[in-house]
Design an enzyme around this catalytic site. Structure first.
Site, PDB file in Angstrom:
ATOM      1  N   ASN A   8       0.833  -1.193   0.000  1.00 53.48           N
ATOM      2  CA  ASN A   8       0.000   0.000   0.000  1.00 53.48           C
ATOM      3  C   ASN A   8       0.869   1.245   0.000  1.00 53.48           C
ATOM      4  OD1 ASN A   8      -2.668   1.508   0.570  1.00 53.48           O
ATOM      5  ND2 ASN A   8      -1.306   2.235   2.187  1.00 53.48           N
ATOM      6  N   GLU A   9       0.898   1.956  -1.114  1.00 52.84           N
ATOM      7  CA  GLU A   9       1.458   3.300  -1.275  1.00 52.84           C
ATOM      8  C   GLU A   9       2.982   3.390  -1.155  1.00 52.84           C
ATOM      9  OE1 GLU A   9      -2.439   5.992  -0.119  1.00 52.84           O
ATOM     10  OE2 GLU A   9      -0.754   5.999   1.280  1.00 52.84           O
ATOM     11  N   ASN A  10       3.684   2.260  -1.112  1.00 52.43           N
ATOM     12  CA  ASN A  10       5.135   2.347  -0.915  1.00 52.43           C
ATOM     13  C   ASN A  10       5.883   2.760  -2.186  1.00 52.43           C
ATOM     14  OD1 ASN A  10       4.577   1.569   1.654  1.00 52.43           O
ATOM     15  ND2 ASN A  10       5.290  -0.524   1.423  1.00 52.43           N
ATOM     16  N   GLY A  44       5.114   6.287  -2.479  1.00 55.13           N
ATOM     17  CA  GLY A  44       5.884   7.028  -1.487  1.00 55.13           C
ATOM     18  C   GLY A  44       7.312   7.268  -1.934  1.00 55.13           C
ATOM     19  N   SER A  75      -0.521  -0.725  -4.725  1.00 51.51           N
ATOM     20  CA  SER A  75      -1.670   0.167  -4.851  1.00 51.51           C
ATOM     21  C   SER A  75      -1.263   1.496  -4.212  1.00 51.51           C
ATOM     22  CB  SER A  75      -2.886  -0.425  -4.135  1.00 51.51           C
ATOM     23  OG  SER A  75      -4.005   0.408  -4.259  1.00 51.51           O
TER      24      SER A  75
END
Length: 817
Positions: free
Chosen positions: A423-425, A428, A470
């Site tokens: 999730n979002e890594n 990021g 994602s």
């Protein structure tokens, strides 16, 4: 047969910090459980969910703890004796009769220890000593070096539920304990050490693939493995020198498993029996329920970029989904009944996919079993969220073991349709300023998402798709949150801009987007005792974890609704705005069904009483957002959307039959005067289609925007369009009459509007904290009525339905300003 002795009773807990002398030397402990729950149960700490008690519990996660129990056993040289821990949270040393038998470093794994030589006849003492996750995290930061983390704590340096350390909707409650069952298993000759089972389709037949790995005791002996499903039986011989067997069964023409909005969910029991050769001795058994469906994730290139479409039984779906977080900060409290109730609430809101988010846990078997039965699709994240993760040892080996454990455990479930890497890594790393912090050549997790995880999925579960992240656009060459590729998160809306900006995006699939609001009024009153309650009072403010969250709530009202002056109005206005924001975004995405194939709102549930993005609060009470989702995710949706410089009515049909009906509309004043109208004899919207109907010029052109609206109807579906926002709309003070009639289990509350009323809500928990109402957000033209069905055991009369408290509407907020 394996003999199992449950060891879930008789435990005590002790604090290893000598400075905590006020604590008893031995505290009654519960297994499965955790330290916080035991301290609460024994009245040694206040409930951290209440008021600001969370902050007085910080010391618990910074302390070492020991659980102890004694149990009876009988050593047997002819059998293997193993202690099995389904889950230990997290950094633990396990000892039996004073001798260390193992150490654990992963909350998300099952551990098994051979204790055959250590068991004594009679009483045996088992101890599990948990080290502070903070202390271990400090050591790991020394070992790996710093890695960026969007949230406090060392959750990215160990395999523990990341949101334990706090999130923008969750408290910091760093747990420790035996969080899943523990037992002693005794067996001889052989057992099923790993059983991988998958169910797919081969033409019109069901194909069951079985891969069994055995653990053997000492010498070797031939064995038989017997599989049975739907009247089909297969027996496989396993030679004395073999410890693995792989085979297939074909079930002729099974009924197909479907998501709940499209069909039924037939499940077929599969039984595997391990039998001693030459005898009928049952050594071990494995049972699962299987559903048969085909599955693929279409990510092919097209004229819009590249797709992200779930295809079930050869049907390309539009996904109506919601993100799922741990349902409690203390997961042992989440029972099978609670899982089932939450999933039924999601189903009732027309949600057919839950995304199990990567900052939490792999949920218990009961969650996925309930999803199988309910026809609820599951997108499962691997447990990486909002942080950079080292790829060096010992973390890498722990991650591989964890993934193997959980893929094997969950792969039989028909509901499970995707493994997602993180999730979002990747986002990021690309956009959150991590690049300058992470030194050249330093790992941050990409090797997991693009190499280790896909390899393990191909090895263990090749029939189910894997996707690296994602959001992710399918390639490191494309920025990870692109509209035209893969799955997207939309977070400038809410954080920076108003919800009208949702229309700026047409993603291929939106796997996160959300808007905040407080929980139900009854939930606030149960968890916060400020006097008076205000948005900024200590308890209410403490139960808002988002950065500048309350400021964003007020900012988000700007241009839509007036700024509220009372706590009651703040509560209703922000809840109403949340519902409208998400309904606006969902209807926009669904109207572009030919491009966008999914909306997964953040978030469905809560883990404690908090102002958050959830539709269902932690007490299981429905916020207005729940009702907005029920409408916006209705398989047959009618919405009015901007198209080509004008407006169009868009019919969206996710049913298996075409939708053909008269469509009619009118432009009216708020007092009900018809200014223009149209009628089209038949609008045909085929299944799995969004069909646009341009509205006539005299309908879309207002004379007095603040006093007019458009109403379009197609059978029992109705859509509204306003030319200005509520703050400019001439909404009158609501004039309502109320009639209450008793029915089985509650009441029907009939509300008749004497004037135009927008987004009428009956706040059932203001009548009774346990009451549930069937509908909200109802708009009535003058003279129209609506019947609310209220389930409650309390006596209710018409005078209890107080306008402005129990009955709320946008009119309340606007007319008084």
């Amino acid at each position: 047969m394996i003999e199992k002795t449950e060891l879930n009773s008789g435990w005590t807990l002790s604090c290893n910090d000598t400075g905590r002398s006020r604590l008893p030397a031995a505290i009654p402990g519960t297994v499965p459980g955790c330290v916080h729950l035991d301290l609460i149960a024994n009245r040694l700490i206040p409930d951290p969910y209440i008021d600001v008690n969370e902050i007085s519990s910080d010391w618990i996660g910074k302390t070492d703890w020991t659980y102890r129990c004694t149990f009876e056993a009988m050593p047997d040289d002819g059998r293997v004796q193993e202690l099995v821990f389904d889950g230990l949270d997290t950094i633990a040393v396990i000892s039996l009769n004073g001798e260390e038998i193992g150490r654990t470093f992963n909350m998300h794994r099952t551990y098994r220890f051979d204790v055959s030589r250590l068991l004594k006849a009679g009483q045996n003492e088992l101890t599990v000593t948990f080290r502070s996750a903070y202390a271990y995290g400090a050591e790991m930061e020394e070992h790996y070096g710093y890695r960026p983390n969007n949230y406090p704590g060392p959750g990215n340096l160990m395999r523990k539920m990341a949101c334990n350390f706090g999130w923008d909707w969750g408290p910091t409650l760093v747990t420790a304990g035996v969080w899943k069952p523990v037992r002693l298993e005794s067996w001889d000759r052989a057992r099923l050490a790993e059983t991988r089972v998958s169910a797919t389709l081969a033409g019109g037949d069901g194909l069951v693939k079985v891969h069994a790995r055995l653990a053997r005791q000492g010498g070797t002996t031939p064995l038989r493995l017997i599989a049975e499903i739907g009247g089909v039986t297969k027996t496989v011989a396993i030679d004395a020198d073999e410890d693995e067997s792989a085979f297939e069964l074909t079930l002729p023409s099974p009924q197909l498993w479907w998501p709940h909005h499209l069909g039924a969910q037939p499940l077929y029991p599969l039984t595997l029996r391990l039998i001693g050769d030459g005898s009928d001795d049952l050594l071990d058994a494995h049972e699962r329920e299987l559903g048969f469906r085909s599955l693929r994730l279409d990510t092919s290139a097209d004229e819009h970029g590249s797709a992200f479409t779930f295809v079930i039984n050869d049907v390309p779906l539009f996904i109506c989904g919601a993100n799922w977080i741990p349902d409690d900060c203390f997961p042992p409290r989440v029972t099978a009944e609670r899982y089932a109730a939450r999933i039924e609430e999601a189903k009732a809101a027309n949600i057919h996919m839950l995304r199990v988010w990567g900052g939490g846990i792999f949920e218990a078997d009961e969650f996925y079993e309930a999803c199988d039965r309910a026809g609820m699709l599951v997108w499962q994240d691997f447990l990486f969220a909002c942080a950079a993760y080292p790829e060096e040892e010992p973390l890498r080996s722990e991650i591989e073991a964890e993934v193997r454990d959980n893929v094997v455990r969950l792969m039989p479930h028909a509901s499970l349709v995707l493994w997602n890497g993180n999730n979002e890594n990747i986002w990021g790393f690309d956009e959150w300023g991590w690049r300058p912090i992470i030194k050249a050549g330093e790992s941050w997790g990409l090797g997991y998402y693009l190499d280790l995880l896909p390899k393990l999925c191909v090895e263990l579960d090749p029939d189910r798709p894997y996707y690296p992240g994602s959001p992710y656009s399918g390639s490191m060459e494309i920025e990870p949150n692109a509209d035209g590729h893969g799955c997207k998160h939309i977070w400038d809306v809410w954080n920076d801009v108003g919800y009208e900006v949702y229309r700026n995006y047409i993603p291929r699939f939106c796997s996160e987007f959300g808007w905040q609001a407080p929980p139900a009024w009854a939930t606030i009153e149960e968890s916060v005792h400020d006097a008076p309650l205000t948005p900024q009072s200590n308890g209410v403010f403490h139960h808002q974890k988002a950065t500048q969250g309350n400021d964003k709530l007020i900012c988000g009202l700007s241009g839509h609704l007036p700024e509220p002056r009372t706590m009651d109005d703040w509560h209703f206005a922000t809840q109403l705005n949340q519902a409208r924001a998400i309904r606006f975004g969902v209807e926009h995405m669904r109207s572009h069904r030919n491009i966008c194939k999914g909306a997964v709102v953040w978030q469905f549930n809560d883990c404690w009483p908090v102002t958050s993005w959830a539709a269902l609060d932690s007490a299981g009470r429905r916020k207005p957002l729940w009702y907005a989702l029920k409408t916006a995710y209705d398989p047959r949706l009618l919405t009015i959307q901007p198209r080509g410089g004008g407006l169009a009515a868009v019919a969206v049909n996710e049913r298996t039959l075409f939708w053909r009906a008269k469509i009619s509309g009118k432009r009216v004043t708020l007092d009900g005067t018809v200014l223009a109208e149209f009628e089209f004899w038949r609008l045909l919207c085929d299944r799995f289609e969004a069909k646009e109907f341009p509205l006539p010029e005299d309908i879309v052109t207002p004379g007095s925007p603040k006093d007019e609206l458009i109403v379009v109807q197609m059978l029992d579906r109705r859509a509204f369009h306003y030319f200005v926002e509520d703050i400019e709309l001439a909404l009158p003070a609501p004039q309502l009459t109320v009639d209450v009639v008793g029915i089985d289990g509650g009441y029907e509350v009939k509300v008749t509007a004497q004037n135009f009323v927008k987004d009428l809500c009956l706040m059932a928990d203001r009548l009774d904290p346990d009451a549930v109402v069937d509908s909200m957000l109802v708009t009535l033209l003058p003279g129209e009525s609506h019947v609310f069905a209220v389930k409650t055991a309390k006596t209710v009369v018409a005078d209890d339905i107080v306008i402005g408290t129990v009955l709320r509407s946008a009119n309340d907020l606007v007319a008084k300003h």
